[in-house]
Design a protein around this motif. Structure first.
Motif, PDB file in Angstrom:
ATOM      1  N   THR A 147       0.835  -1.215   0.000  1.00  0.00           N
ATOM      2  CA  THR A 147       0.000   0.000   0.000  1.00  0.00           C
ATOM      3  C   THR A 147       0.864   1.257   0.000  1.00  0.00           C
ATOM      4  OG1 THR A 147      -0.158   0.016   2.422  1.00  0.00           O
ATOM      5  CG2 THR A 147      -1.912  -1.123   1.204  1.00  0.00           C
ATOM      6  N   HIS A 148       2.049   1.192   0.611  1.00  0.00           N
ATOM      7  CA  HIS A 148       3.011   2.301   0.584  1.00  0.00           C
ATOM      8  C   HIS A 148       4.329   1.829   1.187  1.00  0.00           C
ATOM      9  CE1 HIS A 148       1.194   2.655   4.569  1.00  0.00           C
ATOM     10  NE2 HIS A 148       2.078   3.561   4.948  1.00  0.00           N
ATOM     11  N   ALA A 149       5.328   2.729   1.174  1.00  0.00           N
ATOM     12  CA  ALA A 149       6.701   2.292   1.469  1.00  0.00           C
ATOM     13  C   ALA A 149       7.063   2.265   2.949  1.00  0.00           C
ATOM     14  CB  ALA A 149       7.688   3.204   0.728  1.00  0.00           C
ATOM     15  N   HIS A 150       6.212   2.744   3.842  1.00  0.00           N
ATOM     16  CA  HIS A 150       6.602   2.792   5.256  1.00  0.00           C
ATOM     17  C   HIS A 150       6.985   1.406   5.767  1.00  0.00           C
ATOM     18  CE1 HIS A 150       4.352   6.848   5.868  1.00  0.00           C
ATOM     19  NE2 HIS A 150       5.543   6.996   5.335  1.00  0.00           N
ATOM     20  N   PHE A 151       7.977   1.391   6.678  1.00  0.00           N
ATOM     21  CA  PHE A 151       8.628   0.127   7.050  1.00  0.00           C
ATOM     22  C   PHE A 151       7.649  -0.945   7.528  1.00  0.00           C
ATOM     23  CE2 PHE A 151       8.885  -1.007  11.589  1.00  0.00           C
ATOM     24  CZ  PHE A 151       8.102   0.001  12.123  1.00  0.00           C
ATOM     25  N   ASP A 152       6.619  -0.519   8.308  1.00  0.00           N
ATOM     26  CA  ASP A 152       5.724  -1.509   8.921  1.00  0.00           C
ATOM     27  C   ASP A 152       4.858  -2.222   7.887  1.00  0.00           C
ATOM     28  OD1 ASP A 152       4.778   1.146   8.758  1.00  0.00           O
ATOM     29  OD2 ASP A 152       3.211   0.817  10.239  1.00  0.00           O
ATOM     30  N   HIS A 153       4.797  -1.654   6.671  1.00  0.00           N
ATOM     31  CA  HIS A 153       3.989  -2.251   5.597  1.00  0.00           C
ATOM     32  C   HIS A 153       4.845  -3.000   4.562  1.00  0.00           C
ATOM     33  CE1 HIS A 153       0.377   0.042   6.859  1.00  0.00           C
ATOM     34  NE2 HIS A 153       1.307   0.855   7.333  1.00  0.00           N
ATOM     35  N   SER A 154       6.155  -2.716   4.561  1.00  0.00           N
ATOM     36  CA  SER A 154       6.942  -3.165   3.401  1.00  0.00           C
ATOM     37  C   SER A 154       8.259  -3.889   3.705  1.00  0.00           C
ATOM     38  CB  SER A 154       7.267  -1.961   2.513  1.00  0.00           C
ATOM     39  OG  SER A 154       8.179  -1.098   3.178  1.00  0.00           O
ATOM     40  N   GLY A 200      -1.707  11.832  -0.174  1.00  0.00           N
ATOM     41  CA  GLY A 200      -2.402  11.856   1.120  1.00  0.00           C
ATOM     42  C   GLY A 200      -1.450  11.505   2.244  1.00  0.00           C
ATOM     43  N   HIS A 201      -1.580  10.283   2.755  1.00  0.00           N
ATOM     44  CA  HIS A 201      -0.653   9.825   3.794  1.00  0.00           C
ATOM     45  C   HIS A 201       0.785   9.855   3.249  1.00  0.00           C
ATOM     46  CE1 HIS A 201       0.902   7.515   7.126  1.00  0.00           C
ATOM     47  NE2 HIS A 201       1.324   6.571   6.311  1.00  0.00           N
ATOM     48  N   THR A 202       0.930   9.498   1.955  1.00  0.00           N
ATOM     49  CA  THR A 202       2.209   9.630   1.234  1.00  0.00           C
ATOM     50  C   THR A 202       1.877  10.134  -0.171  1.00  0.00           C
ATOM     51  OG1 THR A 202       2.172   7.434   0.197  1.00  0.00           O
ATOM     52  CG2 THR A 202       3.102   7.564   2.435  1.00  0.00           C
ATOM     53  N   GLY A 213      -4.478   1.093   3.009  1.00  0.00           N
ATOM     54  CA  GLY A 213      -3.228   1.485   3.667  1.00  0.00           C
ATOM     55  C   GLY A 213      -3.539   2.550   4.706  1.00  0.00           C
ATOM     56  N   ASP A 214      -2.592   3.446   4.943  1.00  0.00           N
ATOM     57  CA  ASP A 214      -2.758   4.414   6.035  1.00  0.00           C
ATOM     58  C   ASP A 214      -3.511   5.678   5.621  1.00  0.00           C
ATOM     59  OD1 ASP A 214      -1.407   2.576   7.505  1.00  0.00           O
ATOM     60  OD2 ASP A 214       0.427   3.755   7.750  1.00  0.00           O
ATOM     61  N   LEU A 215      -4.148   5.671   4.463  1.00  0.00           N
ATOM     62  CA  LEU A 215      -5.040   6.790   4.108  1.00  0.00           C
ATOM     63  C   LEU A 215      -6.198   6.856   5.086  1.00  0.00           C
ATOM     64  CD1 LEU A 215      -5.255   6.612   0.220  1.00  0.00           C
ATOM     65  CD2 LEU A 215      -4.370   8.508   1.580  1.00  0.00           C
TER      66      LEU A 215
END
Ligand SMILES: [Zn+2]
Length: 271
Positions: A65-72, A153-155, A172-174
Motif C-alpha cells: 500500500t506504501h513504502a513505510h517500514f511496517d507495511h513493506s 495523502g498519507h504519502t 493502507g494508512d489513508l
C-alpha cells in the motif's frame, strides 16, 4: 504468532497484528492469492508468510500500500514473487528506508525490545517488481483485484486495493482506526481528495492500515476531520491563523496536528 485472521468478506481476510495494530490482507482467488503488505521486518514477514500458508497453498503475489517500514520491510519472506506497488513506492523505499530503519530500531530499543530493533536493522529492502502508474487489474482466478493509485495523502504513493465483487477496499494508512491519521511526511491539503476517492467506490468494508475494519460512515467522519486539518493548514499558510490557534482548533492531538503543519511546508497542495 502475532496476529489473527478476520474474514471480512468471502475469501477476503484481514490479519490483525498486535504489533502497531497493523493490518495485512489476503485475497483468495481460484488460481492465485494476493498478499497486501508484508509487515515490518524479515521475521515478521516470515511469520505472515507462514500464516498465509496455513490458509492456502495458492501461488501469491504481493501488493504494497506504501513504502513505510511496517507495511513493506517484510517482503523478502515472499520472494521470489511479483511485488506490485505505486510507481513512486520503489523510489520512496530507496530514499526513506535508512531513516525508517534508524528511527524505528531506536524506538524499539527504547521500548526494551532489542530483538525487534535488530530485525529491522537486518531487514533486506526488496524493491517492487511491478510499478503501478494507473489502474491495474490483477486476475486471481474467478475474481479481480483492482490496484488504484490514490491522490496524494498519507504519502505521495498510496495505492488502494479494491475488490468490486465483495465491495472491500484496502486503503493502507489513508484511513486509520483506533488512532489519528499519521501526518509525518504527508500531504495534508490533498489528503481529503484521496479519502473522497475511497468513498466514491462505495465500499461496504474499508480496511485501514491500522485498527479495526470500518464502514463508510466511519470514513466520512474521518474525511470531515482531515478536511478540517487541511483547512487549518491552509489558514496558517495564508497567515490568517497562528500555529497555536490551529493546534487548539484541530480535531486531533497537538503532536499530530503539528506534524501536519510541518508536512504542509515541504508538501504543498496537490490535486
Ligand atoms: Zn504509513
Amino acid at each position: 504468532m502475532d496476529g489473527r485472521w478476520v474474514e471480512v468478506a468471502e475469501g477476503v481476510l484481514v490479519r490483525r497484528h498486535t504489533e502497531l495494530d497493523l493490518n495485512t490482507g489476503l485475497v483468495l482467488g481460484e488460481t492465485g492469492c494476493l498478499v497486501i503488505d508484508t509487515r515490518g521486518d524479515g521475521v515478521q514477514g516470515a511469520e505472515l508468510a507462514a500464516a498465509v500458508r496455513e490458509v492456502t497453498p495458492l501461488p501469491w503475489r504481493v501488493v504494497l500500500t506504501h513504502a513505510h517500514f511496517d507495511h513493506s520491510f517484510g517482503s523478502q519472506a515472499f520472494e521470489p514473487c511479483e511485488i506490485w506497488a505505486h510507481e513512486r513506492c520503489g523510489p520512496a523505499l530507496a530514499a526513506g528506508a535508512e531513516a525508517d530503519r534508524k528511527a524505528w530500531s531506536e524506538y524499539y530499543r527504547e521500548q526494551g525490545r532489542p530483538s525487534v530493533a535488530e530485525a529491522i536493522q537486518a531487514a533486506r529492502i526488496v524493491p517492487p517488481t511491478h510499478p503501478v502508474s494507473g489502474p491495474v487489474e490483477l486476475d486471481l482466478g474467478g475474481r479481480v483485484a483492482h490496484l488504484l493509485p490514490a491522490e496524494f495523502g498519507h504519502t505521495d504513493h498510496d495505492l488502494l486495493v479494491w475488490l468490486p465483487d465483495v465491495e472491500v477496499v484496502f486503503t493502507g494508512d489513508l484511513v486509520e482506526q483506533g488512532a489519528p491519521p499519521a501526518f509525518k511526511g504527508s500531504w495534508p491539503l490533498a489528503w481529503p481528495t484521496a479519502v473522497q476517492q475511497v468513498l466514491e467506490l462505495k465500499p461496504a468494508v474499508v480496511v485501514p492500515g491500522h485498527g479495526e475494519p470500518v464502514d463508510r460512515a466511519f470514513v466520512r467522519e474521518q474525511l470531515a476531520e482531515l478536511s478540517r486539518v487541511a483547512e487549518l493548514c491552509a489558514e496558517v499558510g495564508a497567515g490568517r491563523l497562528d500555529r497555536a490557534a490551529a493546534l487548539r482548533k484541530s480535531p486531533y492531538p497537538e503532536d499530530f496536528t503539528a506534524d501536519a503543519l510541518e508536512s504542509v511546508r515541504t508538501n504543498p497542495g496537490h490535486a
